[in-house]
Design a protein around this motif. Structure first.
Motif, mmCIF file in Angstrom:
data_model
loop_
_atom_site.group_PDB
_atom_site.id
_atom_site.type_symbol
_atom_site.label_atom_id
_atom_site.label_comp_id
_atom_site.label_asym_id
_atom_site.label_seq_id
_atom_site.Cartn_x
_atom_site.Cartn_y
_atom_site.Cartn_z
ATOM 1 N N GLY A 5 10.771 -7.836 -3.492
ATOM 2 C CA GLY A 5 10.780 -6.919 -4.628
ATOM 3 C C GLY A 5 9.711 -7.242 -5.644
ATOM 4 O O GLY A 5 9.266 -6.361 -6.388
ATOM 5 N N GLU A 6 9.288 -8.489 -5.678
ATOM 6 C CA GLU A 6 8.281 -8.893 -6.662
ATOM 7 C C GLU A 6 6.943 -8.204 -6.393
ATOM 8 O O GLU A 6 6.338 -7.621 -7.299
ATOM 9 N N ALA A 66 5.282 -4.777 -8.341
ATOM 10 C CA ALA A 66 3.924 -4.803 -8.881
ATOM 11 C C ALA A 66 3.101 -3.634 -8.349
ATOM 12 O O ALA A 66 2.310 -3.021 -9.088
ATOM 13 N N ALA A 67 3.291 -3.305 -7.082
ATOM 14 C CA ALA A 67 2.546 -2.191 -6.482
ATOM 15 C C ALA A 67 2.961 -0.859 -7.091
ATOM 16 O O ALA A 67 2.110 0.000 -7.384
ATOM 17 N N VAL A 68 4.264 -0.670 -7.301
ATOM 18 C CA VAL A 68 4.747 0.569 -7.910
ATOM 19 C C VAL A 68 4.249 0.682 -9.349
ATOM 20 O O VAL A 68 3.784 1.749 -9.785
ATOM 21 N N ASP A 123 8.724 -2.174 -17.154
ATOM 22 C CA ASP A 123 9.247 -2.919 -16.018
ATOM 23 C C ASP A 123 10.513 -3.645 -16.475
ATOM 24 O O ASP A 123 10.463 -4.555 -17.293
ATOM 25 N N VAL A 124 11.655 -3.231 -15.927
ATOM 26 C CA VAL A 124 12.947 -3.776 -16.350
ATOM 27 C C VAL A 124 13.256 -5.085 -15.637
ATOM 28 O O VAL A 124 14.041 -5.894 -16.114
ATOM 29 N N GLU A 126 0.835 -1.203 0.000
ATOM 30 C CA GLU A 126 0.000 0.000 0.000
ATOM 31 C C GLU A 126 0.875 1.261 0.000
ATOM 32 O O GLU A 126 0.602 2.214 -0.742
ATOM 33 N N LEU A 127 1.923 1.251 0.840
ATOM 34 C CA LEU A 127 2.810 2.413 0.894
ATOM 35 C C LEU A 127 3.557 2.584 -0.427
ATOM 36 O O LEU A 127 3.711 3.701 -0.927
ATOM 37 N N ALA A 128 4.008 1.479 -1.005
ATOM 38 C CA ALA A 128 4.721 1.546 -2.284
ATOM 39 C C ALA A 128 3.842 2.152 -3.363
ATOM 40 O O ALA A 128 4.282 3.005 -4.156
ATOM 41 N N MET A 129 2.587 1.725 -3.402
ATOM 42 C CA MET A 129 1.665 2.257 -4.401
ATOM 43 C C MET A 129 1.412 3.742 -4.170
ATOM 44 O O MET A 129 1.427 4.549 -5.123
ATOM 45 N N GLU A 130 1.199 4.133 -2.921
ATOM 46 C CA GLU A 130 0.929 5.539 -2.629
ATOM 47 C C GLU A 130 2.143 6.416 -2.931
ATOM 48 O O GLU A 130 2.003 7.550 -3.412
ATOM 49 N N LEU A 131 3.347 5.917 -2.653
ATOM 50 C CA LEU A 131 4.552 6.672 -2.973
ATOM 51 C C LEU A 131 4.669 6.880 -4.484
ATOM 52 O O LEU A 131 5.038 7.965 -4.950
#
Length: 450
Positions: A57-58, A62-64, A77-78, A21-26
């Protein structure tokens, strides 16, 4: 409330401090802030996203990806890529944004998120602060054709990065050199050995079989003992130890002795100076670099510009003044002609290039500087914010520096991430450094006790 961004992005225990959730919001907040700051063109912006080999990281990647796409950013996505590789590709591909999922040399349960803006450079503090302030704000979601697209790179970009590393040697070949490369079971597992082999070296790769759990696990630049053993066992000329995201490099000579970041910078500085490529005859290092480096550079007419601890501060000083070379004792080395950030594989290649060009061993090249004995004591559970203003501590540091004279020095600084104060002392002998460090640590513990 503590600042979310540290000296190198946002870090924490994956799925605890650092959630999907934090990764997506960032990612969403970064897209909004950079878009409003004019960092994106009128065309639809696109971002590159990469990660190291941690299992977490997987889902964070995906969230980012999802967060950026939902904010109207196209994503390539590299996959697994070194941090400096992603920074290079952001610049080379003209991306508007890069996002790297990595906690660098930290143990596997940790992970982190760092951002690169156009050009492959890290974000300024004010932009990070703006992103933090925009977390979880209401926003108007694009729909239909305005939603971003996500695509996966097929390895083409990674190979372009490897080709760039090899080309940076500008024709210098490593033929005849036997090199052991420890990839720390991290992001360099896919790039380090191919880059050295393409440059002509005979390469023995170690710790380059990541399984998502073994990154930095008793290997790489933070656990270099295995590399020391391997270099001697294989009769190699050089060992290169990388960390999990391959932004730092330490070396080992043929006898198994460590060549640290200060010695690497000394070797590269003299090489660049000999070619007239060391801008203003200046090397940028932090206050934690060994006094032996400063003395050696002074002997060769090279000034050392010292910054606060952290590669971002080294980078800032280099960018502001156009300097060619900088880094940290830990092995973050920046060669600005080729990279905007520390690149462990690039550093290792150019270190080997110095050997090939000169015909000298790495031990001989490293002998340009004499490392002074250095003792570091961490004083935990103290009020670190008072370290620089307590009068008794200030007087004690002044007295210690006077006692050590030109043959030593004291650096006392609060940790940027933990409630502790670091006491570092250099002196002519190990015994003297240890004695002075212990005395100062005792004073710090007593005066700053909570």
């Amino acid at each position: 409330m503590a600042r979310l961004f540290g000296t190198d992005g946002v870090r924490g225990v994956a799925n605890d401090d650092l959630t999907a959730e934090l990764a997506m919001e960032l990612a969403v907040a970064a897209a909004h802030v950079l878009g409003e700051a004019g960092a994106f063109d009128d065309r639809r912006p696109f971002a590159l996203v990469g990660r190291d080999t941690r299992i977490s990281g997987e889902f964070l990647e995906a969230a980012v990806d999802a967060g950026l796409a939902s904010a109207g950013v196209d994503v390539v996505d590299v996959g697994v890529v070194p941090t400096p590789g992603l920074a290079h590709l952001v610049n080379a591909q003209g991306a508007d944004l890069g996002v790297m999922l990595s906690a660098s040399h930290n143990p596997m349960p940790d992970n982190g998120i760092k951002f690169f803006q156009r050009g492959g450079v890290k974000l300024d503090d004010d932009i990070e602060d703006a992103i933090e302030q925009r977390l979880n704000e209401p926003w108007r979601h694009p729909t239909g054709a305005a939603v971003g697209r996500i695509s996966r790179d097929d390895g083409t970009l990674l190979h372009r990065y490897i080709d760039y590393l090899v080309a940076s040697l500008e024709g210098v070949r490593l033929d005849g050199l036997k090199i052991v490369v420890d990839a720390a079971n991290g992001a360099a597992s896919l790039t380090a050995v191919p880059a050295f082999e393409a440059s002509g070296a005979t390469v023995i790769g170690t710790n380059d079989t990541p399984n998502g759990l073994n990154i930095n696990d008793n290997c790489g630049s933070t656990h270099i003992e295995g590399l020391q053993t391997a270099v001697v066992a294989h009769g190699a000329d050089l060992g290169i130890g990388l960390d999990g995201d391959a932004d730092r490099c330490l070396a080992v000579d043929a006898s198994g002795e460590i060549v640290d970041g200060d010695q690497i910078m000394a070797i590269l500085a003299l090489y660049l100076q000999s070619q007239g490529r060391l801008h203003s005859n200046t090397l940028v290092a932090t206050i934690m670099s060994n006094l032996g480096l400063i003395n050696a550079m002074k002997h060769h007419g090279i000034k050392v510009d010292q910054t606060r601890v952290g590669d971002r501060y080294v980078l800032e000083a280099m960018a502001e003044n156009g300097f060619s070379l900088g880094g940290e004792q830990s092995g973050h080395v920046i060669i600005s002609e080729y990279a905007n950030t520390g690149d462990g594989v690039l550093t290792g290649l150019h270190l080997a290039g110095c050997m090939a060009s000169s015909g000298r061993s790495i031990a001989d090249l490293a002998s340009v500087m004499t490392t002074l004995p250095q003792v570091m004591i961490n004083v935990p559970d103290v009020d670190k914010m008072r370290a620089g203003i307590d009068p008794e501590i200030t007087q004690a540091v002044t007295a210690a520096n006077r006692e050590l004279g030109e043959g030593g020095r004291v650096v006392l600084r609060p940790s940027g991430t933990e409630p502790l104060v670091r006491v570092m002392v250099e002196a002519v002998t190990q015994e003297k450094a240890q004695h002075v460090a212990e005395e100062l640590a005792a004073i710090v513990a007593r005066r700053l006790a909570r």
